[in-house]
Motif scaffolding. Structure first.
Motif, PDB file in Angstrom:
ATOM      1  N   VAL A 113       0.809  -1.215   0.000  1.00 56.73           N
ATOM      2  CA  VAL A 113       0.000   0.000   0.000  1.00 56.73           C
ATOM      3  C   VAL A 113       0.846   1.270   0.000  1.00 56.73           C
ATOM      4  O   VAL A 113       0.318   2.372  -0.193  1.00 56.73           O
ATOM      5  CB  VAL A 113      -0.959   0.032   1.209  1.00 56.73           C
ATOM      6  CG1 VAL A 113      -1.947  -1.118   1.137  1.00 56.73           C
ATOM      7  CG2 VAL A 113      -0.191   0.009   2.523  1.00 56.73           C
ATOM      8  N   HIS A 114       2.147   1.131   0.177  1.00 58.57           N
ATOM      9  CA  HIS A 114       3.026   2.298   0.220  1.00 58.57           C
ATOM     10  C   HIS A 114       3.710   2.571  -1.120  1.00 58.57           C
ATOM     11  O   HIS A 114       4.505   3.500  -1.217  1.00 58.57           O
ATOM     12  CB  HIS A 114       4.094   2.112   1.296  1.00 58.57           C
ATOM     13  CG  HIS A 114       3.537   1.858   2.655  1.00 58.57           C
ATOM     14  ND1 HIS A 114       2.834   2.812   3.363  1.00 58.57           N
ATOM     15  CD2 HIS A 114       3.551   0.730   3.430  1.00 58.57           C
ATOM     16  CE1 HIS A 114       2.453   2.303   4.526  1.00 58.57           C
ATOM     17  NE2 HIS A 114       2.863   1.052   4.589  1.00 58.57           N
ATOM     18  N   PRO A 121      -2.243   3.012  -4.744  1.00 58.55           N
ATOM     19  CA  PRO A 121      -3.099   2.498  -3.681  1.00 58.55           C
ATOM     20  C   PRO A 121      -3.293   3.561  -2.601  1.00 58.55           C
ATOM     21  O   PRO A 121      -2.371   4.322  -2.292  1.00 58.55           O
ATOM     22  CB  PRO A 121      -2.333   1.284  -3.144  1.00 58.55           C
ATOM     23  CG  PRO A 121      -0.913   1.538  -3.499  1.00 58.55           C
ATOM     24  CD  PRO A 121      -0.891   2.424  -4.714  1.00 58.55           C
ATOM     25  N   VAL A 122      -4.493   3.616  -2.042  1.00 54.65           N
ATOM     26  CA  VAL A 122      -4.829   4.604  -1.018  1.00 54.65           C
ATOM     27  C   VAL A 122      -5.448   3.863   0.167  1.00 54.65           C
ATOM     28  O   VAL A 122      -6.537   3.294   0.051  1.00 54.65           O
ATOM     29  CB  VAL A 122      -5.815   5.663  -1.556  1.00 54.65           C
ATOM     30  CG1 VAL A 122      -6.087   6.712  -0.486  1.00 54.65           C
ATOM     31  CG2 VAL A 122      -5.289   6.314  -2.833  1.00 54.65           C
ATOM     32  N   THR A 123      -4.763   3.863   1.299  1.00 56.74           N
ATOM     33  CA  THR A 123      -5.317   3.215   2.483  1.00 56.74           C
ATOM     34  C   THR A 123      -6.485   4.039   3.025  1.00 56.74           C
ATOM     35  O   THR A 123      -6.475   5.266   2.978  1.00 56.74           O
ATOM     36  CB  THR A 123      -4.254   3.049   3.579  1.00 56.74           C
ATOM     37  OG1 THR A 123      -3.700   4.330   3.881  1.00 56.74           O
ATOM     38  CG2 THR A 123      -3.149   2.125   3.121  1.00 56.74           C
ATOM     39  N   VAL A 124      -7.491   3.342   3.530  1.00 55.19           N
ATOM     40  CA  VAL A 124      -8.708   4.010   4.008  1.00 55.19           C
ATOM     41  C   VAL A 124      -9.155   3.402   5.327  1.00 55.19           C
ATOM     42  O   VAL A 124      -8.877   2.235   5.619  1.00 55.19           O
ATOM     43  CB  VAL A 124      -9.857   3.888   2.970  1.00 55.19           C
ATOM     44  CG1 VAL A 124      -9.534   4.665   1.705  1.00 55.19           C
ATOM     45  CG2 VAL A 124     -10.156   2.430   2.651  1.00 55.19           C
ATOM     46  N   VAL A 158      -8.045  -0.983   0.961  1.00 55.66           N
ATOM     47  CA  VAL A 158      -7.350  -0.036   0.099  1.00 55.66           C
ATOM     48  C   VAL A 158      -8.284   0.382  -1.024  1.00 55.66           C
ATOM     49  O   VAL A 158      -9.154  -0.389  -1.438  1.00 55.66           O
ATOM     50  CB  VAL A 158      -6.040  -0.674  -0.463  1.00 55.66           C
ATOM     51  CG1 VAL A 158      -6.349  -1.830  -1.406  1.00 55.66           C
ATOM     52  CG2 VAL A 158      -5.157   0.348  -1.139  1.00 55.66           C
ATOM     53  N   GLN A 159      -8.144   1.613  -1.479  1.00 55.50           N
ATOM     54  CA  GLN A 159      -8.835   2.096  -2.666  1.00 55.50           C
ATOM     55  C   GLN A 159      -7.785   2.508  -3.678  1.00 55.50           C
ATOM     56  O   GLN A 159      -6.579   2.417  -3.405  1.00 55.50           O
ATOM     57  CB  GLN A 159      -9.775   3.245  -2.301  1.00 55.50           C
ATOM     58  CG  GLN A 159     -10.882   2.847  -1.331  1.00 55.50           C
ATOM     59  CD  GLN A 159     -11.881   1.886  -1.930  1.00 55.50           C
ATOM     60  OE1 GLN A 159     -12.370   2.088  -3.042  1.00 55.50           O
ATOM     61  NE2 GLN A 159     -12.208   0.821  -1.204  1.00 55.50           N
ATOM     62  N   VAL A 180      -6.538  10.635   1.839  1.00 49.58           N
ATOM     63  CA  VAL A 180      -7.619  10.530   0.852  1.00 49.58           C
ATOM     64  C   VAL A 180      -7.789  11.851   0.115  1.00 49.58           C
ATOM     65  O   VAL A 180      -7.878  11.889  -1.119  1.00 49.58           O
ATOM     66  CB  VAL A 180      -8.933  10.105   1.547  1.00 49.58           C
ATOM     67  CG1 VAL A 180     -10.123  10.296   0.616  1.00 49.58           C
ATOM     68  CG2 VAL A 180      -8.847   8.655   2.000  1.00 49.58           C
ATOM     69  N   THR A 181      -7.814  12.948   0.837  1.00 47.63           N
ATOM     70  CA  THR A 181      -7.988  14.258   0.204  1.00 47.63           C
ATOM     71  C   THR A 181      -6.861  14.543  -0.777  1.00 47.63           C
ATOM     72  O   THR A 181      -7.102  15.020  -1.893  1.00 47.63           O
ATOM     73  CB  THR A 181      -8.044  15.359   1.269  1.00 47.63           C
ATOM     74  OG1 THR A 181      -9.133  15.088   2.167  1.00 47.63           O
ATOM     75  CG2 THR A 181      -8.263  16.718   0.635  1.00 47.63           C
ATOM     76  N   ARG A 182      -5.623  14.231  -0.404  1.00 48.97           N
ATOM     77  CA  ARG A 182      -4.486  14.472  -1.296  1.00 48.97           C
ATOM     78  C   ARG A 182      -4.553  13.583  -2.528  1.00 48.97           C
ATOM     79  O   ARG A 182      -4.232  14.017  -3.646  1.00 48.97           O
ATOM     80  CB  ARG A 182      -3.164  14.211  -0.572  1.00 48.97           C
ATOM     81  CG  ARG A 182      -2.809  15.224   0.486  1.00 48.97           C
ATOM     82  CD  ARG A 182      -1.335  15.119   0.852  1.00 48.97           C
ATOM     83  NE  ARG A 182      -0.951  13.788   1.288  1.00 48.97           N
ATOM     84  CZ  ARG A 182      -1.001  13.376   2.557  1.00 48.97           C
ATOM     85  NH1 ARG A 182      -1.452  14.192   3.501  1.00 48.97           N
ATOM     86  NH2 ARG A 182      -0.620  12.153   2.885  1.00 48.97           N
ATOM     87  N   SER A 183      -4.955  12.357  -2.361  1.00 47.50           N
ATOM     88  CA  SER A 183      -4.849  11.367  -3.436  1.00 47.50           C
ATOM     89  C   SER A 183      -5.848  11.580  -4.562  1.00 47.50           C
ATOM     90  O   SER A 183      -5.590  11.195  -5.708  1.00 47.50           O
ATOM     91  CB  SER A 183      -5.016   9.961  -2.863  1.00 47.50           C
ATOM     92  OG  SER A 183      -4.014   9.678  -1.904  1.00 47.50           O
ATOM     93  N   TYR A 184      -6.998  12.187  -4.263  1.00 49.16           N
ATOM     94  CA  TYR A 184      -8.071  12.289  -5.253  1.00 49.16           C
ATOM     95  C   TYR A 184      -8.238  13.717  -5.788  1.00 49.16           C
ATOM     96  O   TYR A 184      -9.316  14.088  -6.236  1.00 49.16           O
ATOM     97  CB  TYR A 184      -9.376  11.775  -4.654  1.00 49.16           C
ATOM     98  CG  TYR A 184      -9.350  10.282  -4.416  1.00 49.16           C
ATOM     99  CD1 TYR A 184      -9.801   9.391  -5.377  1.00 49.16           C
ATOM    100  CD2 TYR A 184      -8.822   9.758  -3.240  1.00 49.16           C
ATOM    101  CE1 TYR A 184      -9.754   8.022  -5.177  1.00 49.16           C
ATOM    102  CE2 TYR A 184      -8.767   8.386  -3.025  1.00 49.16           C
ATOM    103  CZ  TYR A 184      -9.232   7.524  -3.995  1.00 49.16           C
ATOM    104  OH  TYR A 184      -9.175   6.163  -3.786  1.00 49.16           O
TER     105      TYR A 184
END
Length: 255
Positions: free
Chosen positions: A98-99, A111-114, A122-123, A146-150
Motif C-alpha cells: 500500500v506504500h 493504492p490509497v489506504t482508508v 485499500v482504494q 484521501v484528500t491528497r490522493s483524489y
C-alpha cells in the motif's frame, strides 16, 4: 481510458477500467456466473481481463474474485490482509504494497489506504497518459491522505452510502447503525460532499454516485447533499450507479 460499472451496492460491486491494452476489474462482489454474465454484457471476455483487483474482503467486493481468477487464469491483486480471507487458494495472487505505486499493463495504480472495518482495506487511483480515474468506496471518514490522493481525477466513483437521518430511523439494529455511521464504516452523503469541497473539481468530467444503501439512502437525497458543492461545475456529468445495472461504458476526454 474508459470505464463501466457492473453494479454498485450492498449486494455486489464491480468496476471495469480499460486503457491501452489493459483491462482491469476492480472488485468482484458477484458470484461467478453473475460476474461472467455482467462482463459479457459489456463485451468483455473474462479470460481477456488483465487483472482482478480487490479493495477488501467483504463479500460484496470479494465474492466472485477467486473463482473468476481460477477459471479464467486472471491474476488477483490485493493486500496481504485482504488475501487472508481467501477461502480457497488463489494461485495467481499478487500482493499489493500500500506504500508503493505499481503498474498493471499500461495503467499506473496508486493504492490509497482508508479507514474501514476490514483487515487491510485499500482504494485506488488509476493513471494512464493524461487520464486519471479514482475509485473511492467503503470508508468511514475522510483522511488527509484521501484528500491528497483524489485531487485531480477526471472521473471519480465516490461512495454516498447513507443519509444520517434515514440510518438513525431505519430498520438496522443499533450495533449495525453504529458500524455504518462510524469512522470505520461508510461515507454519508454529507461526508462525500465534504470531500468534494476539498478537492480540485475543474477537471472532473464524471462523478459516479455509488454504493447507495437501499435501506438508508435515496438518490435524491445524495444529489441534494452534493448539489451545493457542484453548482459551479456545469460541465460535470453526475451519474447514479445502480445495483442491477451499474452504468454503460463511459470514455474520458483528454484534460
Amino acid at each position: 481510458m474508459r470505464f463501466t460499472s457492473l453494479g454498485s451496492g450492498s449486494k455486489g460491486n464491480a468496476t471495469v477500467i480499460q486503457a491501452g491494452t489493459t483491462t482491469v476489474l476492480v472488485d468482484c462482489g458477484f458470484g461467478l456466473k453473475e460476474a461472467e454474465t455482467r462482463l459479457q454484457a459489456r463485451g468483455i471476455d473474462p479470460a481477456q481481463l488483465t487483472a482482478i483487483m480487490v479493495t477488501h474482503e467483504h463479500g460484496d467486493h470479494l465474492r466472485g474474485a477467486p473463482m473468476l481468477s481460477r477459471k479464467h487464469g486472471v491474476p488477483v491483486y490485493a493486500t496481504p490482509g485482504t488475501a487472508r480471507s481467501f477461502k480457497t487458494p488463489v494461485p495467481l495472487f499478487k500482493p499489493i504494497n500500500v506504500h508503493q505505486r505499481f503498474c498493471i499493463g499500461d495503467i499506473e495504480i496508486e493504492p490509497v489506504t482508508v479507514p474501514h472495518d476490514a483487515r487491510e482495506p485499500v482504494q485506488f487511483v488509476f493513471n494512464y497518459q493524461q487520464f486519471c480515474m479514482g475509485v473511492l468506496t467503503d470508508l468511514g471518514s475522510i483522511t488527509p491522505l484521501v484528500t491528497r490522493s483524489y485531487q485531480r481525477c477526471q472521473a471519480l466513483l465516490l461512495e454516498c452510502n447513507h443519509d444520517p437521518d434515514m440510518l438513525a430511523n431505519g430498520p438496522y439494529p443499533a450495533s449495525l447503525k453504529r458500524r455504518v455511521g462510524g469512522d470505520w464504516g461508510h461515507l454519508s452523503n454529507q461526508q462525500a460532499a465534504q470531500l468534494l469541497s476539498s478537492i480540485e473539481l475543474n477537471g472532473l468530467q464524471h462523478l459516479m454516485i455509488s454504493h447507495i444503501s437501499e435501506h438508508n439512502n435515496h438518490p435524491d437525497l445524495a444529489m441534494a447533499a452534493l448539489a451545493p458543492v457542484l453548482q459551479n461545475n456545469a460541465a460535470l456529468q453526475v451519474h447514479t450507479l445502480t445495483q442491477d445495472e451499474g452504468c454503460p461504458w463511459i470514455p474520458l476526454q483528454p484534460a
